[in-house]
Scaffold this active site. Sequence first.
Site, mmCIF file in Angstrom:
data_model
loop_
_atom_site.group_PDB
_atom_site.id
_atom_site.type_symbol
_atom_site.label_atom_id
_atom_site.label_comp_id
_atom_site.label_asym_id
_atom_site.label_seq_id
_atom_site.Cartn_x
_atom_site.Cartn_y
_atom_site.Cartn_z
ATOM 1 N N ARG A 1 -49.541 47.672 25.206
ATOM 2 C CA ARG A 1 -49.998 47.977 23.214
ATOM 3 C C ARG A 1 -50.565 49.433 22.673
ATOM 4 N NH1 ARG A 1 -45.219 47.765 25.255
ATOM 5 N NH2 ARG A 1 -43.215 46.243 24.209
ATOM 6 N N ASP B 1 -44.611 42.330 19.667
ATOM 7 C CA ASP B 1 -45.177 44.246 19.617
ATOM 8 C C ASP B 1 -45.170 44.983 18.500
ATOM 9 O OD1 ASP B 1 -45.322 43.572 22.806
ATOM 10 O OD2 ASP B 1 -43.244 44.312 22.771
ATOM 11 N N SER C 1 -33.180 42.144 26.513
ATOM 12 C CA SER C 1 -34.296 43.404 26.304
ATOM 13 C C SER C 1 -35.670 43.557 26.996
ATOM 14 C CB SER C 1 -34.940 42.548 24.910
ATOM 15 O OG SER C 1 -36.028 43.431 24.602
HETATM 16 N N1 ARG Z 1 -43.189 38.461 25.032
HETATM 17 C C1 ARG Z 1 -43.825 39.003 25.412
HETATM 18 C C2 ARG Z 1 -44.849 39.391 25.010
HETATM 19 O O1 ARG Z 1 -45.040 38.975 23.269
HETATM 20 C C3 ARG Z 1 -42.776 40.213 25.768
HETATM 21 C C4 ARG Z 1 -42.958 41.191 25.100
HETATM 22 C C5 ARG Z 1 -41.723 41.827 25.681
HETATM 23 N N2 ARG Z 1 -40.995 42.968 24.664
HETATM 24 C C6 ARG Z 1 -39.998 43.639 24.844
HETATM 25 N N3 ARG Z 1 -40.005 44.481 24.162
HETATM 26 N N4 ARG Z 1 -38.890 43.080 25.460
HETATM 27 O O2 ARG Z 1 -45.761 40.231 25.394
#
Ligand code: ARG
Length: 402
Positions: free
Chosen positions: A95, A124, A175
């Site tokens: 990110r 995110d 996802s």
């Molecule tokens: N839970 C993980 C994190 O917060 C993975 C997030 C994955 N993002 C997604 N949009 N599927 O880093």
Amino acid sequence: MTERVVLAYSGGLDTSVAIGWIAEQTGAEVIAVAVDVGQDGEDLDVIRQRALGCGAVAAEVADARDEYADQYCLPALLANGMYMGTYPLVSALSRPLIVKHLVAAARKHDASIVAHGCTGKGNDQVRFEVGITNLAPDMTCIAPVRDYAMTRDLAIEYAERHDLPIDVTKKSPYSIDQNVWGRAIETGFLEDIWNSPIEDIYEYTQDPAIPREPDELTITFAQGAPVAIDGKPVTMLQAIEQLNQRAGAQGIGRLDIVEDRLVGIKSREVYEAPGAITLLTARAELQNVTMEKDLARFYMGVSQRWSELVYDGLWFSPLKRALDGFIAEANRSVTGDVRLSLHAGRAVPVGRRSSESLYDFNLATYDTGDTFDQSSSKGFIDLFGLPSTLAAARDQRKDHDD
Ligand code: ARG
């Protein structure tokens, strides 16, 4: 002048629909930016064309694979970056890099708003928005999926009504977020935390239970960074890619955990990170051989705090930067070779050698050649245990008095 918005574009349904959606809601022109962090999916030029087909006034693709490996994955390796001691921060690492490219594109195109496609429930959104305002305090963020209540059904309906060049049936029930450091899979039937993951969800790893020949390899590190595999020089990106192949073929790096999100929700996450887990395992073992005891003990706390900061979206924070300084210094002697056995889902260190080694055979041996003066231990133990022995004696006196 018409306002401009830079959108973090993945090529998927949500961000494709978001292009038109943002334009309608804000009257702004939308510039789509896709960042190649080694996600190894669709061709990025196809993605670029799709953004234009969905109404973006401009679309850019940034090849950031080496940058991601050198400036994001490597620091995570040096820090032994694992949230809750397990998750190698796959999404959390990408990110801030994506943010950097979004802000650069926004500056280039005179945009003052940056948009992302995250929902309001995850980490995110925090990582994007804190990152953007940390790098560009003058910019603002919008999140159409969250702020304009864009549900999946609405997105499909919008895509069909506007005849967008996107296959709405292709959306997976999960996802998924992936990059060269690993792959995260969530939602769908995994939301029942009693359900086992099924083989179908994995892409970077083979089934570890299938019988196969073990693999063995040697990774050479210089100050914590991998510099060669089996004697052949590698960049950080090459090291991750090669190990994704070799460790992935042995089913290494599958994780299944319930994780504490920053927003307070506990969520079930399945990950596969064969290259990352292999590198983390090997570097940590070389650290065991080369790092002085007190430094190593202190490092563990720093590692945990570093991982939490990065997980929480504070990549650009002063504390994270200061800890990076400590971590680089701590890795100064983490140089040498680790030989690993890769088999049945596990990367196991089986050999280590280092010019910086603090392992002294003559001190450690129980055979002839022992140079350790065992008589020193007696006095050491008396003084080492003295404070707690005094306290124990006092407490026993008190117990008798009561
Ligand atoms: N839970 C993980 C994190 O917060 C993975 C997030 C994955 N993002 C997604 N949009 N599927 O880093």
